[in-house]
Design an enzyme around this catalytic site. Structure first.
Site, short mmCIF file in Angstrom:
data_model
loop_
_atom_site.label_atom_id
_atom_site.label_comp_id
_atom_site.label_asym_id
_atom_site.label_seq_id
_atom_site.Cartn_x
_atom_site.Cartn_y
_atom_site.Cartn_z
CE LYS A 60 -3.74 -2.35 2.56
NZ LYS A 60 -3.11 -3.49 2.52
CG ASP A 63 6.48 8.32 0.02
OD1 ASP A 63 7.12 9.40 0.35
OD2 ASP A 63 7.37 7.41 1.14
O1 C5P Z 1 -7.45 -11.69 6.67
P1 C5P Z 1 -7.99 -11.45 6.04
O2 C5P Z 1 -9.12 -12.63 5.07
O3 C5P Z 1 -8.93 -10.53 6.65
O4 C5P Z 1 -7.10 -11.02 5.10
C1 C5P Z 1 -7.83 -9.74 4.45
C2 C5P Z 1 -6.07 -9.05 3.26
O5 C5P Z 1 -6.42 -8.18 2.23
C3 C5P Z 1 -4.82 -8.34 4.75
O6 C5P Z 1 -3.84 -8.90 3.88
C4 C5P Z 1 -5.35 -7.45 4.58
O7 C5P Z 1 -3.65 -6.40 4.36
C5 C5P Z 1 -5.57 -7.23 2.51
N1 C5P Z 1 -6.42 -5.95 3.20
C6 C5P Z 1 -7.40 -5.52 3.32
N2 C5P Z 1 -8.48 -4.14 3.32
C7 C5P Z 1 -7.84 -3.53 2.31
C8 C5P Z 1 -6.92 -3.69 1.48
C9 C5P Z 1 -5.49 -4.92 2.12
O8 C5P Z 1 -7.84 -6.18 4.28
N3 C5P Z 1 -8.25 -2.56 1.53
#
Ligand code: C5P
Length: 220
Positions: A60, A63
């Protein structure tokens, strides 16, 4: 088409390797975020390449435009398939990210799925990201319909926040895998429901079979 992206949010490379082996027939794209990348970045990239998997680098970026542009260049050198930037970085930063020729696909996070914000704000960020030329946005399944309405039905939305049942974890804007795919998610990102399962193979297979029937032709 394989629609599940597995988030390899694990603390050690051996566990990551086990998960890749167990889920490999259902998954083409594996997401590497800060947890694993900071511990074993080079190793996990090597393992995924060896297994002919696509690497989704989820750091993500948020910057100044110059830093983001060269971070994307560096990811390109590593052979990364796609990476995330944060839409709050604004127009110039997003344009800098997509300016890299033949670089990784750029997916912009609208608002983290762990946060509750107005749908207006989410759509505003999706529109900005589209205007800057990103390949798609990362947003909750709950906003798919609205974003597609504003940004066009072919605009790619990749959805985390995937839960079969209501949980008490940090994810707030959630929906089931079938819901996300039915309404047009290009891919769904799943972490803990698979990586913390007793049998990751079985749960991945179940989800894979369930969403097969809800798949629309919505390809990146
Ligand atoms: O464990 P879980 O199913 O919640 O994982 C969701 C993944 O998606 C994590 O790696 C999290 O960092 C990523 N993520 C998120 N929401 C966002 C972008 C990425 O949960 N908006």
């Amino acid at each position: 088409m394989k629609k599940i992206i597995l988030a390899l949010d694990v603390l050690n490379i051996k566990k990551a390797e086990r998960l890749i082996n167990e889920t490999s027939i259902f998954i083409d794209i594996y997401k590497v975020g800060p947890i694993l990348f900071l511990r074993s970045g080079k190793e996990i990239i090597k393992i995924l390449k060896k297994n002919k998997k696509k690497i989704f680098l989820d750091l993500k970026f948020y910057d100044i435009p110059n830093t983001v542009k060269y971070a994307v260049e560096s990811a390109k050198k590593l052979g990364i398939f796609s990476l995330t930037v944060h839409s709050i970085g604004g127009l110039e930063m997003l344009k800098a990210a997509v300016s890299v020729k033949n670089g990784p696909k750029i997916w912009a996070v609208t608002v983290l799925t762990s946060q509750i914000v107005s749908q207006e704000e989410i759509v505003k960020r999706a529109r900005l990201a589209k205007l800057c030329g990103v390949d798609g946005v990362i947003s909750s399944p709950q906003e798919i319909i609205l974003i597609k309405k504003e940004c066009g039905k072919n605009f790619n939305i990749i959805t985390p926040g995937i839960r079969n049942i209501k949980t008490n974890d940090d994810q707030k804007r959630t929906a089931t895998p079938e819901f996300a795919i039915k309404y047009g998610a290009s891919f769904i990102i799943i972490g803990r429901p698979i990586i913390k399962a007793k049998n990751p193979y079985k749960i991945t297979k179940d989800i894979y079979n369930k969403i097969k029937t809800s798949c629309r032709k919505n390809v990146i």
